[in-house]
Design an enzyme around this catalytic site. Sequence first.
Site, PDB file in Angstrom:
ATOM      1  N   ARG A  34      -0.290   8.045  10.645  1.00  0.00           N
ATOM      2  CA  ARG A  34       1.093   7.792  11.069  1.00  0.00           C
ATOM      3  C   ARG A  34       1.889   9.082  11.261  1.00  0.00           C
ATOM      4  O   ARG A  34       2.687   9.208  12.170  1.00  0.00           O
ATOM      5  CB  ARG A  34       1.788   6.902  10.039  1.00  0.00           C
ATOM      6  N   GLU A  74     -10.057  -6.696  10.232  1.00  0.00           N
ATOM      7  CA  GLU A  74      -9.547  -5.560   9.451  1.00  0.00           C
ATOM      8  C   GLU A  74      -9.963  -5.756   7.992  1.00  0.00           C
ATOM      9  O   GLU A  74      -9.463  -6.662   7.325  1.00  0.00           O
ATOM     10  CB  GLU A  74      -8.010  -5.546   9.550  1.00  0.00           C
ATOM     11  N   ARG A  91      -5.200   1.321   4.346  1.00  0.00           N
ATOM     12  CA  ARG A  91      -4.136   1.894   5.177  1.00  0.00           C
ATOM     13  C   ARG A  91      -4.198   1.228   6.539  1.00  0.00           C
ATOM     14  O   ARG A  91      -5.290   1.024   7.071  1.00  0.00           O
ATOM     15  CB  ARG A  91      -4.330   3.411   5.334  1.00  0.00           C
ATOM     16  N   CYS A  92      -3.009   0.925   7.086  1.00  0.00           N
ATOM     17  CA  CYS A  92      -3.012   0.271   8.395  1.00  0.00           C
ATOM     18  C   CYS A  92      -3.721   1.153   9.409  1.00  0.00           C
ATOM     19  O   CYS A  92      -4.396   0.667  10.313  1.00  0.00           O
ATOM     20  CB  CYS A  92      -1.589  -0.014   8.838  1.00  0.00           C
ATOM     21  N   GLU A 137       5.487  -3.591  11.785  1.00  0.00           N
ATOM     22  CA  GLU A 137       4.262  -2.788  11.735  1.00  0.00           C
ATOM     23  C   GLU A 137       3.214  -3.684  11.098  1.00  0.00           C
ATOM     24  O   GLU A 137       3.346  -4.050   9.928  1.00  0.00           O
ATOM     25  CB  GLU A 137       4.446  -1.580  10.825  1.00  0.00           C
ATOM     26  N   LYS A 143      12.946  -6.455   0.123  1.00  0.00           N
ATOM     27  CA  LYS A 143      11.984  -7.355  -0.546  1.00  0.00           C
ATOM     28  C   LYS A 143      10.644  -6.602  -0.552  1.00  0.00           C
ATOM     29  O   LYS A 143       9.923  -6.562   0.450  1.00  0.00           O
ATOM     30  CB  LYS A 143      11.901  -8.672   0.237  1.00  0.00           C
ATOM     31  N   THR A 156       5.073  -7.981  -3.905  1.00  0.00           N
ATOM     32  CA  THR A 156       5.115  -8.282  -5.343  1.00  0.00           C
ATOM     33  C   THR A 156       4.338  -7.220  -6.114  1.00  0.00           C
ATOM     34  O   THR A 156       4.857  -6.645  -7.076  1.00  0.00           O
ATOM     35  CB  THR A 156       4.566  -9.702  -5.582  1.00  0.00           C
ATOM     36  N   ASP A 165      10.121 -17.211   3.562  1.00  0.00           N
ATOM     37  CA  ASP A 165      10.638 -17.997   4.697  1.00  0.00           C
ATOM     38  C   ASP A 165      12.155 -18.130   4.593  1.00  0.00           C
ATOM     39  O   ASP A 165      12.878 -18.021   5.595  1.00  0.00           O
ATOM     40  CB  ASP A 165      10.023 -19.407   4.708  1.00  0.00           C
ATOM     41  N   ASN A 211       0.789  -1.245   0.000  1.00  0.00           N
ATOM     42  CA  ASN A 211       0.000   0.000   0.000  1.00  0.00           C
ATOM     43  C   ASN A 211       0.817   1.289   0.000  1.00  0.00           C
ATOM     44  O   ASN A 211       0.305   2.334  -0.372  1.00  0.00           O
ATOM     45  CB  ASN A 211      -1.013  -0.007   1.159  1.00  0.00           C
TER      46      ASN A 211
HETATM   47  P1  NAP Z   1       1.263  -9.018   3.444  1.00  0.00           P
HETATM   48  O1  NAP Z   1       0.483  -9.884   2.564  1.00  0.00           O
HETATM   49  O2  NAP Z   1       1.523  -9.464   4.827  1.00  0.00           O
HETATM   50  O3  NAP Z   1       2.675  -8.757   2.683  1.00  0.00           O
HETATM   51  C1  NAP Z   1       3.635  -7.903   3.217  1.00  0.00           C
HETATM   52  C2  NAP Z   1       4.994  -8.304   2.675  1.00  0.00           C
HETATM   53  O4  NAP Z   1       5.364  -9.581   3.181  1.00  0.00           O
HETATM   54  C3  NAP Z   1       5.052  -8.431   1.154  1.00  0.00           C
HETATM   55  O5  NAP Z   1       6.287  -7.983   0.702  1.00  0.00           O
HETATM   56  C4  NAP Z   1       4.924  -9.938   0.957  1.00  0.00           C
HETATM   57  O6  NAP Z   1       5.419 -10.378  -0.286  1.00  0.00           O
HETATM   58  C5  NAP Z   1       5.775 -10.415   2.099  1.00  0.00           C
HETATM   59  N1  NAP Z   1       5.581 -11.806   2.496  1.00  0.00           N
HETATM   60  C6  NAP Z   1       4.547 -12.637   2.249  1.00  0.00           C
HETATM   61  N2  NAP Z   1       4.782 -13.842   2.812  1.00  0.00           N
HETATM   62  C7  NAP Z   1       5.985 -13.770   3.416  1.00  0.00           C
HETATM   63  C8  NAP Z   1       6.769 -14.678   4.175  1.00  0.00           C
HETATM   64  N3  NAP Z   1       6.388 -15.927   4.427  1.00  0.00           N
HETATM   65  N4  NAP Z   1       7.948 -14.262   4.655  1.00  0.00           N
HETATM   66  C9  NAP Z   1       8.375 -12.999   4.435  1.00  0.00           C
HETATM   67  N5  NAP Z   1       7.672 -12.090   3.718  1.00  0.00           N
HETATM   68  C10 NAP Z   1       6.491 -12.476   3.219  1.00  0.00           C
HETATM   69  O7  NAP Z   1       0.628  -7.551   3.565  1.00  0.00           O
HETATM   70  P2  NAP Z   1       0.060  -6.605   2.408  1.00  0.00           P
HETATM   71  O8  NAP Z   1      -1.182  -7.213   1.868  1.00  0.00           O
HETATM   72  O9  NAP Z   1       1.142  -6.244   1.475  1.00  0.00           O
HETATM   73  O10 NAP Z   1      -0.292  -5.273   3.259  1.00  0.00           O
HETATM   74  C11 NAP Z   1      -1.497  -5.131   3.942  1.00  0.00           C
HETATM   75  C12 NAP Z   1      -1.343  -5.431   5.412  1.00  0.00           C
HETATM   76  O11 NAP Z   1      -0.239  -4.705   5.927  1.00  0.00           O
HETATM   77  C13 NAP Z   1      -2.535  -4.958   6.243  1.00  0.00           C
HETATM   78  O12 NAP Z   1      -2.812  -5.923   7.219  1.00  0.00           O
HETATM   79  C14 NAP Z   1      -2.052  -3.670   6.880  1.00  0.00           C
HETATM   80  O13 NAP Z   1      -2.695  -3.318   8.073  1.00  0.00           O
HETATM   81  C15 NAP Z   1      -0.619  -3.974   7.086  1.00  0.00           C
HETATM   82  N6  NAP Z   1       0.145  -2.723   7.146  1.00  0.00           N
HETATM   83  C16 NAP Z   1       0.543  -2.289   8.361  1.00  0.00           C
HETATM   84  C17 NAP Z   1       1.224  -1.088   8.478  1.00  0.00           C
HETATM   85  C18 NAP Z   1       1.643  -0.549   9.809  1.00  0.00           C
HETATM   86  O14 NAP Z   1       2.391   0.420   9.808  1.00  0.00           O
HETATM   87  N7  NAP Z   1       1.205  -1.077  10.945  1.00  0.00           N
HETATM   88  C19 NAP Z   1       1.498  -0.339   7.345  1.00  0.00           C
HETATM   89  C20 NAP Z   1       1.069  -0.819   6.102  1.00  0.00           C
HETATM   90  C21 NAP Z   1       0.398  -2.023   6.021  1.00  0.00           C
HETATM   91  P3  NAP Z   1       4.397 -10.743  -1.483  1.00  0.00           P
HETATM   92  O15 NAP Z   1       3.740  -9.481  -1.871  1.00  0.00           O
HETATM   93  O16 NAP Z   1       5.295 -11.279  -2.512  1.00  0.00           O
HETATM   94  O17 NAP Z   1       3.435 -11.748  -0.947  1.00  0.00           O
HETATM   95  O1  G3H Z   2      -0.639   1.728   5.937  1.00  0.00           O
HETATM   96  C1  G3H Z   2       0.040   2.104   6.866  1.00  0.00           C
HETATM   97  C2  G3H Z   2       0.771   3.383   6.833  1.00  0.00           C
HETATM   98  O2  G3H Z   2       1.888   3.313   7.679  1.00  0.00           O
HETATM   99  C3  G3H Z   2      -0.169   4.469   7.247  1.00  0.00           C
HETATM  100  O3  G3H Z   2       0.346   5.717   7.014  1.00  0.00           O
HETATM  101  O4  G3H Z   2      -1.402   6.998   8.253  1.00  0.00           O
HETATM  102  O5  G3H Z   2       0.159   8.112   6.685  1.00  0.00           O
HETATM  103  O6  G3H Z   2      -1.625   6.605   5.813  1.00  0.00           O
HETATM  104  P1  G3H Z   2      -0.680   6.916   6.949  1.00  0.00           P
END
Ligand code: NAP
Ligand code: G3H
Length: 488
Positions: A447, A387, A292-293, A259, A186, A189, A224, A163
């Site tokens: 954030r 979520e 957004r998280c 995060e 990394k 994708t 992994d 995102n």
């Molecule tokens: P995701 O599916 O968990 O993927 C995040 C990253 O992890 C990608 O680069 C993904 O690669 C990689 N990944 C997948 N499986 C893995 C494994 N086994 N080992 C290591 N890396 C691996 O998350 P997303 O869909 O991209 O993002 C949405 C989520 O992120 C939401 O839950 C959101 O709340 C959270 N988020 C949190 C924050 C925060 O600051 N708290 C900020 C932004 C997003 P691939 O794309 O190749 O699968």
């Molecule tokens: O998606 C998670 C981001 O760290 C949130 O940043 O609050 O500026 O959109 P933001």
Amino acid sequence: MFNNLCCDEKCYKNLINGKWVGCTSGKTIEIKSPVDGSLVGSIPSMTKEEVDETIRIAKEAQTKWRDVPINERAKILHKAAVLLEEKAEEIADILVREIAKDKKSAVAEVKRTADYIKFTADAAKSMEGESIPADSFPGFNRSKISVVTREPLGVVLAISPFNYPINLSASKIAPALVAGNTVVLKPATQGSISALYLARVFQEAGIIDGALNTITGRGSEIGDYSVTHDIVDFINFTGSTEVGKRISQITSMKPLLMELGGKDAAIILEDADLDLAVKNIIAGAYSYSGQRCTAVKRILVMNSVADKLIEKLKEKIKDLKVGNPIKEQVDIVPLINSKAADFVESLIKEAEEKGAKLIIGGKRENNIIYPTLFDNVSLDMRLAWEEPFGPVLPIIRINNIDEAIEISNRSEYGLQASVFTNNINSAFYIADKLEVGTVQVNNKTERGPDHFPFLGVKASGIGTQGIRYSIEAMSRPKAVVITINKDI
Ligand code: NAP
Ligand code: G3H
């Protein structure tokens, strides 16, 4: 500036040891736009052997990068920030196509990242060590002193989500590099192409070969392997709680900064300025279609003002522009893929079946979910706890402050929460009791500014981000103890 990134116009390469390299296996992944399915480009699907080689290269480069003085590292970061600003439009156009972000938000992401990098460079220059005399501890005198400096950790594996491919990659890379670590990035994708542009910017700015390297491929294939690699010294991960938990289960003795997901509540009290609350909720819940998280993901509103709030929200939601971000400036964009849209749709259906009142929305067209608002969401519905990462917002009515606190804290997540009230005592009372990293008073959950501490508790994360906090997290104290021997 961006030549060499691609073999031809659409086949991208990885930055490894200062060179742009296609994968040796020839296996690639096609990145298609979530907006219209058009091909954005192809990225290498790296093998584990290639990942291994890249991590080893980062290790070798680290001893050289560590010796580059901080003022020079900071200069390089400043240059990267300037280049990024210059390329804001070009990179934003890639973001629009690759992750379906609206153009205005995409430009804002790139410019904010340039500011982040500059601030990081300046912060690093002013971070100093300390000297601690021993005589403050019982039994010691001034003949012993500890000189404490900061050391890099080594190789940082930075894993970013889809995102914010620029911002959430750079907010790992910049503090890691300035602290003297080398980085293996990394990216998600879907988001990889944007992240490769970012890597190009750092390379153009003059980092030494091997200081920043990229690895592309599915997390399910190389994830992994990468996180358990012996040579990786630190993992800085942003993504879902599911993947975050997996990483923390399969790694051992590796420091983690994570995060993860959230279910941020906006608590609306009787005395709140409802127009202010509405403005913040709309921006907080629906921008980038809720992906957004820190999006506002549930409303806990006092029964006495709930009807008024809902009426005002409905009027504003009607005005949100839904559509194609490639063609025009819109508020609601297609979700990142059909799996994400299916998931959000399932939450909507379950809430309807269990008797929640649909105020507006609830419609789906391909991967677009129309902005949706539900009233009377009860605590047995998935929408109350899960979520969505989509533009659907549940309203849970409450009767008193303690009920709001109790429901907010019952969540597995603990990223942020907002309190809307004109009573500072109520705001502090609630803020004190909420189990989250940050409480926003009369503001949406968010954030920034990026030098504030940013952290999630419970299933929302491990450790603290934020410019100075991130530099500290990716470095460690090193103590040299000097004992003055008076007999000599
Ligand atoms: P995701 O599916 O968990 O993927 C995040 C990253 O992890 C990608 O680069 C993904 O690669 C990689 N990944 C997948 N499986 C893995 C494994 N086994 N080992 C290591 N890396 C691996 O998350 P997303 O869909 O991209 O993002 C949405 C989520 O992120 C939401 O839950 C959101 O709340 C959270 N988020 C949190 C924050 C925060 O600051 N708290 C900020 C932004 C997003 P691939 O794309 O190749 O699968
Ligand atoms: O998606 C998670 C981001 O760290 C949130 O940043 O609050 O500026 O959109 P933001």
